[in-house]
Scaffold this motif. Structure first.
Motif, PDB file in Angstrom:
ATOM      1  N   LEU A   1       0.890  -1.232   0.076  1.00 36.02           N
ATOM      2  CA  LEU A   1       0.028  -0.123   0.207  1.00 36.02           C
ATOM      3  C   LEU A   1       0.637   1.197   0.175  1.00 36.02           C
ATOM      4  O   LEU A   1       0.600   2.227  -0.513  1.00 36.02           O
ATOM      5  CB  LEU A   1      -1.014   0.079   1.074  1.00 36.02           C
ATOM      6  CG  LEU A   1      -1.922  -0.987   1.199  1.00 36.02           C
ATOM      7  CD1 LEU A   1      -2.930  -0.808   2.537  1.00 36.02           C
ATOM      8  CD2 LEU A   1      -3.020  -0.663  -0.019  1.00 36.02           C
ATOM      9  N   ARG A   2       1.928   1.068   0.605  1.00 34.47           N
ATOM     10  CA  ARG A   2       2.794   2.282   0.687  1.00 34.47           C
ATOM     11  C   ARG A   2       3.287   2.708  -0.753  1.00 34.47           C
ATOM     12  O   ARG A   2       3.384   3.850  -1.030  1.00 34.47           O
ATOM     13  CB  ARG A   2       3.868   2.018   1.806  1.00 34.47           C
ATOM     14  CG  ARG A   2       3.539   2.134   3.205  1.00 34.47           C
ATOM     15  CD  ARG A   2       4.619   2.358   3.939  1.00 34.47           C
ATOM     16  NE  ARG A   2       4.247   1.823   5.440  1.00 34.47           N
ATOM     17  CZ  ARG A   2       3.460   2.166   5.976  1.00 34.47           C
ATOM     18  NH1 ARG A   2       2.657   3.141   5.960  1.00 34.47           N
ATOM     19  NH2 ARG A   2       3.287   1.578   7.355  1.00 34.47           N
ATOM     20  N   ARG A   3       3.717   1.733  -1.518  1.00 34.39           N
ATOM     21  CA  ARG A   3       4.115   1.961  -2.846  1.00 34.39           C
ATOM     22  C   ARG A   3       3.078   2.356  -3.709  1.00 34.39           C
ATOM     23  O   ARG A   3       3.340   3.318  -4.542  1.00 34.39           O
ATOM     24  CB  ARG A   3       4.892   0.617  -3.289  1.00 34.39           C
ATOM     25  CG  ARG A   3       6.354   0.435  -3.038  1.00 34.39           C
ATOM     26  CD  ARG A   3       6.982  -0.638  -3.817  1.00 34.39           C
ATOM     27  NE  ARG A   3       6.754  -1.823  -3.249  1.00 34.39           N
ATOM     28  CZ  ARG A   3       6.771  -3.009  -3.600  1.00 34.39           C
ATOM     29  NH1 ARG A   3       7.084  -3.162  -4.740  1.00 34.39           N
ATOM     30  NH2 ARG A   3       6.656  -4.165  -2.685  1.00 34.39           N
ATOM     31  N   LEU A   4       2.298   1.895  -3.488  1.00 34.60           N
ATOM     32  CA  LEU A   4       0.866   2.254  -4.322  1.00 34.60           C
ATOM     33  C   LEU A   4       0.506   3.860  -3.840  1.00 34.60           C
ATOM     34  O   LEU A   4      -0.041   4.446  -4.901  1.00 34.60           O
ATOM     35  CB  LEU A   4      -0.249   1.212  -3.999  1.00 34.60           C
ATOM     36  CG  LEU A   4      -1.568   1.539  -4.874  1.00 34.60           C
ATOM     37  CD1 LEU A   4      -1.264   1.505  -6.374  1.00 34.60           C
ATOM     38  CD2 LEU A   4      -2.527   0.419  -4.429  1.00 34.60           C
ATOM     39  N   SER A   5       0.722   4.087  -2.738  1.00 34.53           N
ATOM     40  CA  SER A   5       0.484   5.703  -2.469  1.00 34.53           C
ATOM     41  C   SER A   5       1.080   6.375  -3.212  1.00 34.53           C
ATOM     42  O   SER A   5       0.766   7.772  -2.977  1.00 34.53           O
ATOM     43  CB  SER A   5       0.396   5.635  -0.777  1.00 34.53           C
ATOM     44  OG  SER A   5       1.851   5.853  -0.310  1.00 34.53           O
TER      45      SER A   5
END
Length: 121
Positions: A1-5
């Motif tokens: 999720l952090r990379r997607l953010s």
């Protein structure tokens, strides 16, 4: 999720619901191979998927003829669609903090972990 953010802001509940509705109503399956999950089993095209949001006039317009506002709106929906397709492909269903606040935006990564959770159903 952090990379997607890093792609941008995730969809709100209202935006997620719109994307889910498009998928249900059009028969597109964003979890399938993009080479065969488009119209009539063809290539998945973002403009085809977002036609109901953007309107037929936009979809039929040459790129050079699109206004800056149209390009910005399309870009925003493309960003939201990246979130949507990524989470759908990994079967990660968002859980929104408060479904009564459909326009609530997620602003930092700490909140993202609280808002999105694995839906095992």
């Amino acid at each position: 999720l952090r990379r997607l953010s890093t792609l941008g802001v995730p969809p709100t509940k209202a935006q997620w619901d719109i994307l889910r509705s498009i998928e249900n109503e059009t028969g597109f399956d964003v979890t399938e191979d993009p080479k065969i999950s488009g119209v009539d089993g063809g290539l998945f095209k973002i403009s085809d998927f977002l036609a109901s949001v953007m309107g037929d006039e936009f979809v039929n317009k040459d790129y050079a003829d699109r206004t800056p506002n149209e390009k910005a709106k399309f870009g925003k929906w493309c960003e939201l669609l990246k979130w949507y397709t990524t989470l759908r492909r990994i079967q990660y269903a968002p859980i929104f903090k408060d479904s009564s606040e459909k326009d609530e935006q997620i602003t930092d990564s700490a909140e993202k972990d609280e808002v999105y959770g694995k839906d095992d159903s």
